[in-house]
Design a protein around this motif. Structure first.
Motif, PDB file in Angstrom:
ATOM      1  N   GLY A  65      45.741  39.538  44.250  1.00  0.00           N
ATOM      2  CA  GLY A  65      45.515  39.445  42.811  1.00  0.00           C
ATOM      3  C   GLY A  65      44.368  38.511  42.479  1.00  0.00           C
ATOM      4  N   LEU A  66      44.289  37.408  43.179  1.00  0.00           N
ATOM      5  CA  LEU A  66      43.181  36.470  42.971  1.00  0.00           C
ATOM      6  C   LEU A  66      41.860  37.093  43.387  1.00  0.00           C
ATOM      7  N   HIS A  67      41.876  37.878  44.455  1.00  0.00           N
ATOM      8  CA  HIS A  67      40.661  38.541  44.919  1.00  0.00           C
ATOM      9  C   HIS A  67      40.153  39.524  43.859  1.00  0.00           C
ATOM     10  N   VAL A  68      41.047  40.313  43.302  1.00  0.00           N
ATOM     11  CA  VAL A  68      40.670  41.258  42.250  1.00  0.00           C
ATOM     12  C   VAL A  68      40.161  40.501  41.031  1.00  0.00           C
ATOM     13  N   LEU A  69      40.835  39.430  40.672  1.00  0.00           N
ATOM     14  CA  LEU A  69      40.419  38.627  39.525  1.00  0.00           C
ATOM     15  C   LEU A  69      39.024  38.048  39.738  1.00  0.00           C
ATOM     16  N   ASP A  70      38.769  37.521  40.930  1.00  0.00           N
ATOM     17  CA  ASP A  70      37.446  36.981  41.247  1.00  0.00           C
ATOM     18  C   ASP A  70      36.370  38.063  41.149  1.00  0.00           C
ATOM     19  N   GLU A  71      36.666  39.260  41.643  1.00  0.00           N
ATOM     20  CA  GLU A  71      35.701  40.362  41.569  1.00  0.00           C
ATOM     21  C   GLU A  71      35.408  40.745  40.119  1.00  0.00           C
ATOM     22  N   GLU A 100      33.374  41.332  33.793  1.00  0.00           N
ATOM     23  CA  GLU A 100      34.406  42.007  33.010  1.00  0.00           C
ATOM     24  C   GLU A 100      35.269  41.009  32.238  1.00  0.00           C
ATOM     25  N   LEU A 101      35.309  39.765  32.694  1.00  0.00           N
ATOM     26  CA  LEU A 101      36.106  38.714  32.060  1.00  0.00           C
ATOM     27  C   LEU A 101      35.203  37.552  31.707  1.00  0.00           C
ATOM     28  N   ASN A 102      35.496  36.926  30.575  1.00  0.00           N
ATOM     29  CA  ASN A 102      34.775  35.682  30.287  1.00  0.00           C
ATOM     30  C   ASN A 102      35.516  34.539  30.969  1.00  0.00           C
ATOM     31  N   ARG A 103      34.956  33.332  30.900  1.00  0.00           N
ATOM     32  CA  ARG A 103      35.516  32.196  31.634  1.00  0.00           C
ATOM     33  C   ARG A 103      36.943  31.876  31.196  1.00  0.00           C
ATOM     34  N   GLU A 104      37.196  31.920  29.899  1.00  0.00           N
ATOM     35  CA  GLU A 104      38.534  31.583  29.401  1.00  0.00           C
ATOM     36  C   GLU A 104      39.569  32.594  29.881  1.00  0.00           C
ATOM     37  N   GLU A 105      39.227  33.882  29.833  1.00  0.00           N
ATOM     38  CA  GLU A 105      40.151  34.908  30.322  1.00  0.00           C
ATOM     39  C   GLU A 105      40.414  34.728  31.815  1.00  0.00           C
ATOM     40  N   ARG A 108      45.653  31.063  36.141  1.00  0.00           N
ATOM     41  CA  ARG A 108      46.869  30.253  35.971  1.00  0.00           C
ATOM     42  C   ARG A 108      48.119  31.116  35.997  1.00  0.00           C
ATOM     43  N   ASP A 109      48.042  32.297  35.352  1.00  0.00           N
ATOM     44  CA  ASP A 109      49.203  33.203  35.335  1.00  0.00           C
ATOM     45  C   ASP A 109      49.571  33.657  36.745  1.00  0.00           C
ATOM     46  N   ILE A 110      48.561  33.999  37.541  1.00  0.00           N
ATOM     47  CA  ILE A 110      48.821  34.478  38.901  1.00  0.00           C
ATOM     48  C   ILE A 110      49.396  33.361  39.763  1.00  0.00           C
ATOM     49  N   LEU A 111      48.848  32.169  39.641  1.00  0.00           N
ATOM     50  CA  LEU A 111      49.308  31.046  40.455  1.00  0.00           C
ATOM     51  C   LEU A 111      50.608  30.441  39.947  1.00  0.00           C
ATOM     52  N   GLY A 112      51.028  30.827  38.743  1.00  0.00           N
ATOM     53  CA  GLY A 112      52.286  30.340  38.200  1.00  0.00           C
ATOM     54  C   GLY A 112      52.192  28.936  37.634  1.00  0.00           C
TER      55      GLY A 112
END
Length: 68
Positions: free
Chosen positions: A40-46, A52-57, A63-67
């Motif tokens: 999930g972190l890998h996809v988010l980083d990509e 596709e995402l701004n810094r805040e998103e 944070r959501d993925i890491l809990g």
């Protein structure tokens, strides 16, 4: 009548191009998942790297993925 034919040819070219690009770039949901959330972190980083995402998103989803 020739305009109609040109529109059909253009539509077919767009369809073929999109079909070919779809098969060369597999959707993200087909990636294998691990129990740690690293996939999930890998996809988010990509997605962040592609813009596709701004810094805040990005930070919120991380944070959501890491809990945390």
């Amino acid at each position: 009548m020739m305009i109609f034919g040109a529109v059909i040819v253009a539509a077919l070219l767009v369809f073929i191009f999109r079909a070919l690009s779809w098969t060369t770039h597999a959707p993200h949901w087909q990636m294998p998942h691990s129990g740690t959330g690293s996939a999930g972190l890998h996809v988010l980083d990509e997605r962040y790297a592609r813009g596709e995402l701004n810094r805040e998103e990005y930070l919120q989803k991380k944070r959501d993925i890491l809990g945390g």
